[in-house]
Design a protein around this motif. Structure first.
Motif, PDB file in Angstrom:
ATOM      1  N   THR A   1       0.839  -1.189   0.000  1.00 23.54           N
ATOM      2  CA  THR A   1       0.000   0.000   0.000  1.00 23.54           C
ATOM      3  C   THR A   1       0.878   1.244   0.000  1.00 23.54           C
ATOM      4  O   THR A   1       1.884   1.310   0.701  1.00 23.54           O
ATOM      5  CB  THR A   1      -0.932  -0.008   1.229  1.00 23.54           C
ATOM      6  N   PHE A   2       0.493   2.236  -0.829  1.00 27.93           N
ATOM      7  CA  PHE A   2       1.280   3.462  -0.882  1.00 27.93           C
ATOM      8  C   PHE A   2       0.358   4.654  -1.115  1.00 27.93           C
ATOM      9  O   PHE A   2      -0.773   4.514  -1.578  1.00 27.93           O
ATOM     10  CB  PHE A   2       2.360   3.393  -1.970  1.00 27.93           C
ATOM     11  N   CYS A   3       0.881   5.841  -0.778  1.00 27.28           N
ATOM     12  CA  CYS A   3       0.158   7.093  -0.943  1.00 27.28           C
ATOM     13  C   CYS A   3       0.881   7.939  -1.992  1.00 27.28           C
ATOM     14  O   CYS A   3       2.108   8.045  -1.973  1.00 27.28           O
ATOM     15  CB  CYS A   3       0.095   7.844   0.381  1.00 27.28           C
ATOM     16  N   LYS A   4       0.091   8.517  -2.891  1.00 25.22           N
ATOM     17  CA  LYS A   4       0.649   9.334  -3.969  1.00 25.22           C
ATOM     18  C   LYS A   4       0.076  10.741  -3.869  1.00 25.22           C
ATOM     19  O   LYS A   4      -1.130  10.925  -3.722  1.00 25.22           O
ATOM     20  CB  LYS A   4       0.287   8.717  -5.321  1.00 25.22           C
ATOM     21  N   ALA A   5       0.945  11.754  -3.948  1.00 25.53           N
ATOM     22  CA  ALA A   5       0.534  13.156  -3.973  1.00 25.53           C
ATOM     23  C   ALA A   5       0.340  13.580  -5.425  1.00 25.53           C
ATOM     24  O   ALA A   5       1.135  13.217  -6.289  1.00 25.53           O
ATOM     25  CB  ALA A   5       1.593  14.026  -3.314  1.00 25.53           C
ATOM     26  N   VAL A   6      -0.712  14.343  -5.675  1.00 25.71           N
ATOM     27  CA  VAL A   6      -1.021  14.805  -7.026  1.00 25.71           C
ATOM     28  C   VAL A   6      -0.805  16.309  -7.094  1.00 25.71           C
ATOM     29  O   VAL A   6      -1.325  17.059  -6.266  1.00 25.71           O
ATOM     30  CB  VAL A   6      -2.467  14.452  -7.430  1.00 25.71           C
ATOM     31  N   PHE A   7      -0.026  16.734  -8.097  1.00 24.55           N
ATOM     32  CA  PHE A   7       0.328  18.138  -8.278  1.00 24.55           C
ATOM     33  C   PHE A   7      -0.121  18.636  -9.636  1.00 24.55           C
ATOM     34  O   PHE A   7      -0.213  17.878 -10.596  1.00 24.55           O
ATOM     35  CB  PHE A   7       1.860  18.309  -8.234  1.00 24.55           C
ATOM     36  N   THR A   8      -0.329  19.938  -9.697  1.00 26.24           N
ATOM     37  CA  THR A   8      -0.345  20.637 -10.965  1.00 26.24           C
ATOM     38  C   THR A   8       0.763  21.682 -10.862  1.00 26.24           C
ATOM     39  O   THR A   8       1.296  21.922  -9.771  1.00 26.24           O
ATOM     40  CB  THR A   8      -1.721  21.252 -11.298  1.00 26.24           C
ATOM     41  N   ALA A   9       1.128  22.282 -11.986  1.00 24.10           N
ATOM     42  CA  ALA A   9       2.261  23.209 -11.984  1.00 24.10           C
ATOM     43  C   ALA A   9       2.229  24.043 -13.254  1.00 24.10           C
ATOM     44  O   ALA A   9       1.326  23.907 -14.081  1.00 24.10           O
ATOM     45  CB  ALA A   9       3.570  22.428 -11.893  1.00 24.10           C
ATOM     46  N   GLU A  10       3.237  24.890 -13.385  1.00 21.94           N
ATOM     47  CA  GLU A  10       3.407  25.696 -14.591  1.00 21.94           C
ATOM     48  C   GLU A  10       4.683  25.264 -15.299  1.00 21.94           C
ATOM     49  O   GLU A  10       5.666  24.893 -14.657  1.00 21.94           O
ATOM     50  CB  GLU A  10       3.498  27.176 -14.220  1.00 21.94           C
ATOM     51  N   VAL A  11       4.661  25.327 -16.605  1.00 18.05           N
ATOM     52  CA  VAL A  11       5.820  24.961 -17.416  1.00 18.05           C
ATOM     53  C   VAL A  11       6.786  26.134 -17.482  1.00 18.05           C
ATOM     54  O   VAL A  11       6.393  27.262 -17.765  1.00 18.05           O
ATOM     55  CB  VAL A  11       5.376  24.551 -18.843  1.00 18.05           C
ATOM     56  N   VAL A  12       8.074  25.854 -17.220  1.00 16.25           N
ATOM     57  CA  VAL A  12       9.134  26.855 -17.302  1.00 16.25           C
ATOM     58  C   VAL A  12       9.912  26.689 -18.596  1.00 16.25           C
ATOM     59  O   VAL A  12      10.253  27.652 -19.264  1.00 16.25           O
ATOM     60  CB  VAL A  12      10.109  26.726 -16.102  1.00 16.25           C
ATOM     61  N   HIS A  13      10.206  25.422 -18.934  1.00 12.60           N
ATOM     62  CA  HIS A  13      11.066  25.146 -20.093  1.00 12.60           C
ATOM     63  C   HIS A  13      10.722  23.777 -20.665  1.00 12.60           C
ATOM     64  O   HIS A  13      10.429  22.844 -19.922  1.00 12.60           O
ATOM     65  CB  HIS A  13      12.535  25.174 -19.661  1.00 12.60           C
ATOM     66  N   ILE A  14      10.785  23.676 -21.983  1.00 12.20           N
ATOM     67  CA  ILE A  14      10.577  22.397 -22.660  1.00 12.20           C
ATOM     68  C   ILE A  14      11.856  22.060 -23.420  1.00 12.20           C
ATOM     69  O   ILE A  14      12.230  22.764 -24.361  1.00 12.20           O
ATOM     70  CB  ILE A  14       9.380  22.461 -23.635  1.00 12.20           C
ATOM     71  N   ASP A  15      12.527  21.005 -22.999  1.00 13.61           N
ATOM     72  CA  ASP A  15      13.735  20.531 -23.673  1.00 13.61           C
ATOM     73  C   ASP A  15      13.284  19.639 -24.832  1.00 13.61           C
ATOM     74  O   ASP A  15      12.652  18.602 -24.609  1.00 13.61           O
ATOM     75  CB  ASP A  15      14.604  19.745 -22.692  1.00 13.61           C
ATOM     76  N   GLU A  16      13.581  20.032 -26.033  1.00 13.57           N
ATOM     77  CA  GLU A  16      13.138  19.288 -27.211  1.00 13.57           C
ATOM     78  C   GLU A  16      13.961  18.023 -27.456  1.00 13.57           C
ATOM     79  O   GLU A  16      13.536  17.148 -28.211  1.00 13.57           O
ATOM     80  CB  GLU A  16      13.176  20.193 -28.450  1.00 13.57           C
ATOM     81  N   SER A  17      15.127  17.902 -26.825  1.00 17.08           N
ATOM     82  CA  SER A  17      15.985  16.713 -26.982  1.00 17.08           C
ATOM     83  C   SER A  17      16.467  16.234 -25.613  1.00 17.08           C
ATOM     84  O   SER A  17      17.669  16.182 -25.341  1.00 17.08           O
ATOM     85  CB  SER A  17      17.176  17.038 -27.874  1.00 17.08           C
ATOM     86  N   PRO A  18      15.539  15.856 -24.737  1.00 15.07           N
ATOM     87  CA  PRO A  18      15.945  15.499 -23.377  1.00 15.07           C
ATOM     88  C   PRO A  18      16.585  14.119 -23.286  1.00 15.07           C
ATOM     89  O   PRO A  18      16.377  13.258 -24.152  1.00 15.07           O
ATOM     90  CB  PRO A  18      14.616  15.500 -22.619  1.00 15.07           C
ATOM     91  N   ILE A  19      17.350  13.929 -22.233  1.00 19.73           N
ATOM     92  CA  ILE A  19      17.827  12.599 -21.866  1.00 19.73           C
ATOM     93  C   ILE A  19      16.731  12.020 -20.981  1.00 19.73           C
ATOM     94  O   ILE A  19      16.444  12.555 -19.913  1.00 19.73           O
ATOM     95  CB  ILE A  19      19.166  12.674 -21.117  1.00 19.73           C
ATOM     96  N   LEU A  20      16.092  10.966 -21.433  1.00 23.81           N
ATOM     97  CA  LEU A  20      14.907  10.433 -20.764  1.00 23.81           C
ATOM     98  C   LEU A  20      15.233   9.218 -19.904  1.00 23.81           C
ATOM     99  O   LEU A  20      16.173   8.486 -20.179  1.00 23.81           O
ATOM    100  CB  LEU A  20      13.858  10.059 -21.808  1.00 23.81           C
TER     101      LEU A  20
END
Length: 160
Positions: free
Chosen positions: A96-115
């Protein structure tokens, strides 16, 4: 008013979702980030589960806020800020585990990220998300509908 949604997910596991702060007896150590940017939901493609919102588990010594930022960058290449924790849910599985749910604002989008663990960012409108046939199992339950509705309402109030 605190709202609680109780349901079984697509795998038959009992889940309790609450919109409020610390309603469960266990601390959240998992995170889920649900946000829209320029009218599109930020999602990621997990090679096993399918399309889902970014998230994961906090590492040792890491706050859940730090985990939300890190997981979003690792899974999508998107840097976020101004996190708002608006819900928690408990998944009552073998562990059993608990998960926190967030919303946020985007600061930057890396078009070629290391995933890490995913195939990168997927941006979908409401209609594209509703019509998607490759959703992760957790994206198909009533809890996710309630979470998306909360983010819709929050965005509407914030933009007024």
């Amino acid at each position: 008013m605190i709202s609680i949604v109780s349901f079984n997910d697509a795998n038959g596991v009992h889940v309790e979702l609450t919109f409020g702060e610390n309603r469960f007896e266990m601390p959240a150590r998992h995170v889920l980030v649900v946000l829209r940017h320029k009218g599109k939901w930020l999602l990621t493609r997990n090679s096993v589960r399918g399309i889902e919102f970014p998230g994961g588990k906090a590492e040792e010594g890491e706050t859940i806020e730090e985990a939300a930022v890190r997981e979003t960058i690792e899974e999508t290449g998107v840097t976020i800020t101004n996190l708002v924790k608006f819900a928690e849910y408990v998944v009552q599985s073998n562990v059993t585990f608990c998960k926190a749910v967030f919303t946020a604002e985007v600061v930057h989008i890396d078009e070629s990220p290391i995933l890490h663990e995913t195939e990168g960012a997927e941006w979908m409108s409401d209609s594209e998300l509703d019509a998607c046939t490759n959703l992760s199992f957790y994206m198909k339950d009533e809890g996710m509908s309630a979470i998306r509705k909360w983010v819709d309402t929050y965005e509407s109030q914030r933009n007024d």
